[in-house]
Design an enzyme around this catalytic site. Structure first.
Site, PDB file in Angstrom:
ATOM      1  N   ARG A 125       8.734   6.544  -4.028  1.00 29.76           N
ATOM      2  CA  ARG A 125       9.140   7.263  -5.350  1.00 29.76           C
ATOM      3  C   ARG A 125      10.352   7.844  -5.914  1.00 29.76           C
ATOM      4  NH1 ARG A 125       4.354  10.551  -2.628  1.00 29.76           N
ATOM      5  NH2 ARG A 125       2.420   9.147  -3.314  1.00 29.76           N
TER       6      ARG A 125
ATOM      7  N   ASP B  72     -10.401  -0.003   2.694  1.00 25.66           N
ATOM      8  CA  ASP B  72     -10.468   1.593   2.718  1.00 25.66           C
ATOM      9  C   ASP B  72     -11.976   2.279   2.314  1.00 25.66           C
ATOM     10  OD1 ASP B  72      -7.462   2.380   3.255  1.00 25.66           O
ATOM     11  OD2 ASP B  72      -6.990   2.556   1.702  1.00 25.66           O
TER      12      ASP B  72
ATOM     13  N   GLU C  23      -1.869   5.565  19.577  1.00 24.06           N
ATOM     14  CA  GLU C  23      -1.796   4.309  19.262  1.00 24.06           C
ATOM     15  C   GLU C  23      -1.527   3.652  19.783  1.00 24.06           C
ATOM     16  OE1 GLU C  23      -2.686   4.360  15.529  1.00 24.06           O
ATOM     17  OE2 GLU C  23      -4.593   6.257  15.554  1.00 24.06           O
TER      18      GLU C  23
ATOM     19  N   TYR D 136      -8.872  -6.261   4.625  1.00 21.29           N
ATOM     20  CA  TYR D 136      -8.556  -4.776   4.643  1.00 21.29           C
ATOM     21  C   TYR D 136      -9.040  -3.320   3.679  1.00 21.29           C
ATOM     22  CZ  TYR D 136      -4.028  -2.387   6.529  1.00 21.29           C
ATOM     23  OH  TYR D 136      -3.062  -1.146   6.917  1.00 21.29           O
TER      24      TYR D 136
ATOM     25  N   ARG E 188      -5.855  -7.349  15.072  1.00 26.42           N
ATOM     26  CA  ARG E 188      -5.825  -6.620  16.072  1.00 26.42           C
ATOM     27  C   ARG E 188      -6.670  -5.904  15.631  1.00 26.42           C
ATOM     28  NH1 ARG E 188      -1.212  -7.873  18.173  1.00 26.42           N
ATOM     29  NH2 ARG E 188       0.451  -6.023  18.353  1.00 26.42           N
TER      30      ARG E 188
ATOM     31  N   ARG F 159       1.111  -1.325   0.120  1.00 26.97           N
ATOM     32  CA  ARG F 159       0.277   0.530  -0.255  1.00 26.97           C
ATOM     33  C   ARG F 159       0.447   1.387  -0.355  1.00 26.97           C
ATOM     34  NH1 ARG F 159      -5.563   0.307   3.234  1.00 26.97           N
ATOM     35  NH2 ARG F 159      -4.112   1.250   4.350  1.00 26.97           N
TER      36      ARG F 159
ATOM     37  N   ARG G 188       2.037   5.815  16.690  1.00 23.80           N
ATOM     38  CA  ARG G 188       1.995   6.363  15.526  1.00 23.80           C
ATOM     39  C   ARG G 188       0.996   8.289  16.981  1.00 23.80           C
ATOM     40  NH1 ARG G 188      -1.962   4.696  10.552  1.00 23.80           N
ATOM     41  NH2 ARG G 188      -3.508   4.418  11.781  1.00 23.80           N
TER      42      ARG G 188
HETATM   43  P1  FAD Z   1     -17.397  -0.995  10.657  1.00 23.98           P
HETATM   44  O1  FAD Z   1     -17.118   0.941  11.026  1.00 23.98           O
HETATM   45  O2  FAD Z   1     -16.866  -1.050  12.200  1.00 23.98           O
HETATM   46  O3  FAD Z   1     -18.533  -1.047  11.158  1.00 23.98           O
HETATM   47  C1  FAD Z   1     -19.554  -2.329  11.572  1.00 23.98           C
HETATM   48  C2  FAD Z   1     -20.345  -1.070  12.428  1.00 23.98           C
HETATM   49  O4  FAD Z   1     -21.682  -2.713  12.662  1.00 23.98           O
HETATM   50  C3  FAD Z   1     -20.220  -1.185  14.010  1.00 23.98           C
HETATM   51  O5  FAD Z   1     -20.156   0.044  14.200  1.00 23.98           O
HETATM   52  C4  FAD Z   1     -19.902  -2.395  15.399  1.00 23.98           C
HETATM   53  O6  FAD Z   1     -20.382  -1.499  16.458  1.00 23.98           O
HETATM   54  C5  FAD Z   1     -21.136  -2.873  14.615  1.00 23.98           C
HETATM   55  N1  FAD Z   1     -21.256  -3.850  14.496  1.00 23.98           N
HETATM   56  C6  FAD Z   1     -20.762  -4.997  15.033  1.00 23.98           C
HETATM   57  N2  FAD Z   1     -21.159  -6.290  15.118  1.00 23.98           N
HETATM   58  C7  FAD Z   1     -22.715  -6.008  15.289  1.00 23.98           C
HETATM   59  C8  FAD Z   1     -23.376  -6.545  16.642  1.00 23.98           C
HETATM   60  N3  FAD Z   1     -23.073  -8.212  16.822  1.00 23.98           N
HETATM   61  N4  FAD Z   1     -24.549  -6.360  16.213  1.00 23.98           N
HETATM   62  C9  FAD Z   1     -24.993  -4.640  16.170  1.00 23.98           C
HETATM   63  N5  FAD Z   1     -24.132  -3.689  16.215  1.00 23.98           N
HETATM   64  C10 FAD Z   1     -22.893  -4.625  15.300  1.00 23.98           C
HETATM   65  N6  FAD Z   1      -9.743   3.977   5.902  1.00 23.98           N
HETATM   66  C11 FAD Z   1      -9.703   5.206   4.819  1.00 23.98           C
HETATM   67  O7  FAD Z   1     -10.136   4.631   3.246  1.00 23.98           O
HETATM   68  N7  FAD Z   1      -8.500   5.245   5.332  1.00 23.98           N
HETATM   69  C12 FAD Z   1      -8.352   5.498   6.373  1.00 23.98           C
HETATM   70  O8  FAD Z   1      -7.131   6.519   6.531  1.00 23.98           O
HETATM   71  C13 FAD Z   1      -8.419   4.560   7.264  1.00 23.98           C
HETATM   72  N8  FAD Z   1      -8.006   4.527   8.788  1.00 23.98           N
HETATM   73  C14 FAD Z   1      -8.151   3.710   9.048  1.00 23.98           C
HETATM   74  C15 FAD Z   1      -7.589   3.686  10.655  1.00 23.98           C
HETATM   75  C16 FAD Z   1      -8.081   2.449  11.209  1.00 23.98           C
HETATM   76  C17 FAD Z   1      -7.067   2.321  12.907  1.00 23.98           C
HETATM   77  C18 FAD Z   1      -9.436   1.219  10.569  1.00 23.98           C
HETATM   78  C19 FAD Z   1      -9.100   0.607  11.817  1.00 23.98           C
HETATM   79  C20 FAD Z   1     -10.190   1.553   9.544  1.00 23.98           C
HETATM   80  C21 FAD Z   1      -8.549   2.840   9.534  1.00 23.98           C
HETATM   81  N9  FAD Z   1      -9.238   3.172   7.539  1.00 23.98           N
HETATM   82  C22 FAD Z   1      -8.981   3.541   6.728  1.00 23.98           C
HETATM   83  C23 FAD Z   1     -10.761   1.927   7.149  1.00 23.98           C
HETATM   84  C24 FAD Z   1     -12.015   2.208   8.058  1.00 23.98           C
HETATM   85  O9  FAD Z   1     -12.218   2.349   8.318  1.00 23.98           O
HETATM   86  C25 FAD Z   1     -13.236   0.937   7.013  1.00 23.98           C
HETATM   87  O10 FAD Z   1     -13.054   0.926   5.517  1.00 23.98           O
HETATM   88  C26 FAD Z   1     -14.730   1.732   6.982  1.00 23.98           C
HETATM   89  O11 FAD Z   1     -14.886   1.799   8.496  1.00 23.98           O
HETATM   90  C27 FAD Z   1     -15.139   0.173   7.460  1.00 23.98           C
HETATM   91  O12 FAD Z   1     -16.171   0.516   7.554  1.00 23.98           O
HETATM   92  P2  FAD Z   1     -17.428  -1.135   8.001  1.00 23.98           P
HETATM   93  O13 FAD Z   1     -19.150  -0.110   7.298  1.00 23.98           O
HETATM   94  O14 FAD Z   1     -16.775  -1.966   7.313  1.00 23.98           O
HETATM   95  O15 FAD Z   1     -17.167  -1.484   9.481  1.00 23.98           O
HETATM   96  N1  UDP Z   2       4.216   1.154   7.616  1.00 26.60           N
HETATM   97  C1  UDP Z   2       5.980   0.821   7.968  1.00 26.60           C
HETATM   98  N2  UDP Z   2       6.203   2.084   8.659  1.00 26.60           N
HETATM   99  C2  UDP Z   2       5.480   3.275   8.689  1.00 26.60           C
HETATM  100  C3  UDP Z   2       3.886   3.349   7.975  1.00 26.60           C
HETATM  101  C4  UDP Z   2       3.503   2.619   8.189  1.00 26.60           C
HETATM  102  O1  UDP Z   2       6.136   0.171   8.324  1.00 26.60           O
HETATM  103  O2  UDP Z   2       5.812   4.497   9.102  1.00 26.60           O
HETATM  104  C5  UDP Z   2       3.835  -0.485   7.581  1.00 26.60           C
HETATM  105  C6  UDP Z   2       3.189  -1.123   8.398  1.00 26.60           C
HETATM  106  O3  UDP Z   2       3.189  -2.940   8.200  1.00 26.60           O
HETATM  107  C7  UDP Z   2       1.576  -0.639   8.251  1.00 26.60           C
HETATM  108  C8  UDP Z   2       1.922  -0.785   6.824  1.00 26.60           C
HETATM  109  O4  UDP Z   2       2.682  -0.028   6.188  1.00 26.60           O
HETATM  110  O5  UDP Z   2       0.588  -1.668   9.025  1.00 26.60           O
HETATM  111  C9  UDP Z   2       0.236  -0.234   5.987  1.00 26.60           C
HETATM  112  O6  UDP Z   2       0.307   1.536   6.723  1.00 26.60           O
HETATM  113  P1  UDP Z   2      -0.564   2.487   6.376  1.00 26.60           P
HETATM  114  O7  UDP Z   2      -0.531   3.662   7.475  1.00 26.60           O
HETATM  115  O8  UDP Z   2      -1.577   2.246   4.705  1.00 26.60           O
HETATM  116  O9  UDP Z   2      -1.862   1.139   7.746  1.00 26.60           O
HETATM  117  P2  UDP Z   2      -3.022   1.929   8.496  1.00 26.60           P
HETATM  118  O10 UDP Z   2      -3.059   3.525   8.579  1.00 26.60           O
HETATM  119  O11 UDP Z   2      -4.219   1.566   7.934  1.00 26.60           O
HETATM  120  O12 UDP Z   2      -2.736   1.317   9.538  1.00 26.60           O
END
Ligand code: FAD
Ligand code: UDP
Length: 366
Positions: free
Chosen positions: A176, A350, A300, A348, A249, A172, A280
């Site tokens: 560059r 986005d 985090e 995984y 995780r 991902r 981070r």
């Molecule tokens: P979720 O948002 O997890 O929604 C699922 C919902 O179901 C939750 O609210 C949960 O409470 C509910 N649920 C689960 N089980 C039950 C149950 N039994 N009964 C009732 N409700 C239930 N994407 C990006 O594009 N850019 C980013 O920078 C980015 N950063 C991220 C950073 C982190 C730390 C994480 C974890 C994800 C990140 N993502 C990012 C991904 C993004 O969060 C997801 O793509 C998106 O939120 C997923 O939506 P979802 O509806 O599939 O899941």
């Molecule tokens: N990663 C790394 N060093 C960094 C940032 C990211 O090695 O400083 C690696 C790490 O394995 C991470 C992956 O690149 O899980 C994807 O990073 P990203 O920032 O896209 O992860 P997210 O925002 O989804 O946690």
């Protein structure tokens, strides 16, 4: 007669897009969530006038023009470009891996010099086809960058040695040979002004919403509430973990309000050495160029998921991949349940991919 056409489990992005589209087509939807708020992991809470990304930093980025236009009907996006900084011991580097990183690492200026160093470091390992994240990292950027900027961070984030992780996790990250700190290669990028919650609020306008409601209890008491279910929770939980647990995780966010205007000068600062316990620090105001007198930061801490806490990142290695396929077979037999989203598909994803998947799902369904 069921009261609703769809019971949508999860008020996150997948469930909300599905609800919005199905409602537009005249379907009646009930959206439930076990949390006390809508928006799932993209939920933002206002603290000190700052939209705090409660479940981790969320930057919207996509190369899909249709998805960009789709999401822009619900919010105006700003021109935020993600450019994280990495801290390794007392050294600072720009991310993603680009000429700024190489210049700082090796005191060089040109792409040619950078490529020569990387090639020489790669040659030491002679990896033709990377089989895991360690080999992928070494063959992409050489030993210095792998050891300072990838190894420690990745092992903290995933709790496993890089040699046991799949290579795709770091595919991902852009590489560059220009002086460009934009973390994404995508054509469109930004943060919705006002945070993500209002987007989901708008998507859910035509649906009934019930919070603090766990699906498993709710469906026991209301078995005929809807003709079909859209389930975005954990797929293994749906089947009572009968084939075993899929691994995830989780992240613990330690959020602090600080009585200063600008703590770290950037929204995202990664701590890439193993010895710093967090991965981070996010300073939320910088996503929206905030000028509030105080600031809010979140450290985090990543750890292994256990039942009862929030699952965040599916661990897409071979063992979990195979187990997921077995659950997928069970899911295919559930004629009236659609499995979607990050947890339902153990992927995984986005946000743009989640929207895309939800739109495809509605299209196939209706
Ligand atoms: P979720 O948002 O997890 O929604 C699922 C919902 O179901 C939750 O609210 C949960 O409470 C509910 N649920 C689960 N089980 C039950 C149950 N039994 N009964 C009732 N409700 C239930 N994407 C990006 O594009 N850019 C980013 O920078 C980015 N950063 C991220 C950073 C982190 C730390 C994480 C974890 C994800 C990140 N993502 C990012 C991904 C993004 O969060 C997801 O793509 C998106 O939120 C997923 O939506 P979802 O509806 O599939 O899941
Ligand atoms: N990663 C790394 N060093 C960094 C940032 C990211 O090695 O400083 C690696 C790490 O394995 C991470 C992956 O690149 O899980 C994807 O990073 P990203 O920032 O896209 O992860 P997210 O925002 O989804 O946690």
């Amino acid at each position: 007669m069921s009261k609703y056409d769809y019971l949508i489990v999860g008020a996150g992005l997948f469930g909300a897009v599905f609800a919005y589209e199905a409602t537009k087509k005249g379907k009646r939807c009930l959206v439930i969530d076990k949390r006390e708020h809508i928006a799932g992991n993209i939920y933002c809470q206002e603290i000190e006038g700052i939209n705090v990304h409660k479940y981790g930093a969320h930057i919207f980025h996509t190369s899909n023009k249709e998805i960009w236009e789709y999401v822009n009907q619900f919010a105006e996006f700003n021109n935020y470009i993600n450019s994280p900084v990495a801290v390794y011991k007392d050294e600072l580097y720009n991310l993603p891996f680009n000429m700024n990183t190489f210049s700082k690492m090796w005191n060089i200026k040109t792409p040619k010099e950078a490529k020569e160093i990387i090639e020489a470091q790669k040659a030491e390992f002679n990896i033709s086809e990377p089989k895991n994240l360690e080999e992928q990292g070494l063959s992409l950027v050489g030993k210095d960058i792998f050891e300072k900027l990838i190894k420690g961070y990745t092992e903290k984030q995933w709790g496993r040695p890089c040699s046991q992780l799949p290579a795709f996790i770091i595919k991902r990250l852009p590489l560059r040979f220009t002086y460009d700190n934009n973390y994404f290669n995508d054509r469109f990028q930004g943060i919705p002004m006002g945070g993500y919650t209002p987007i989901v609020e708008k998507m859910l306008e035509g649906s009934d919403v019930k919070l603090n409601t766990d699906y498993f209890e709710f469906v026991r008491e209301n078995p005929d509430i809807a003709k079909k279910t859209v389930y975005t929770g954990m797929i293994d939980e749906f089947f009572g973990y009968k084939l075993g647990h899929l691994e995830y995780r989780t992240v613990r966010f330690e959020t602090e309000i600080l009585d200063e205007e600008n703590y770290q000068g950037n929204a995202v600062v990664n701590y890439t050495e193993r010895e710093v316990p967090y991965t981070r620090i996010i300073e939320h105001k910088h996503f929206e160029f905030g000028t509030q007198p105080k600031t809010v930061i979140s450290r985090e801490y990543s750890s292994e998921w256990k039942p009862g806490i929030e699952p965040y990142y599916p661990i897409n290695d071979e063992k979990n991949g195979n187990l997921f396929l077995q659950y997928r077979e069970l899911a295919d037999k559930e004629a009236n349940v659609i499995f979607g989203g990050r947890l339902g598909n153990y992927k995984y994803y986005d946000m743009d991919k989640v929207i895309e998947a939800a739109l495809e799902c509605v299209k196939a369904e209706l």
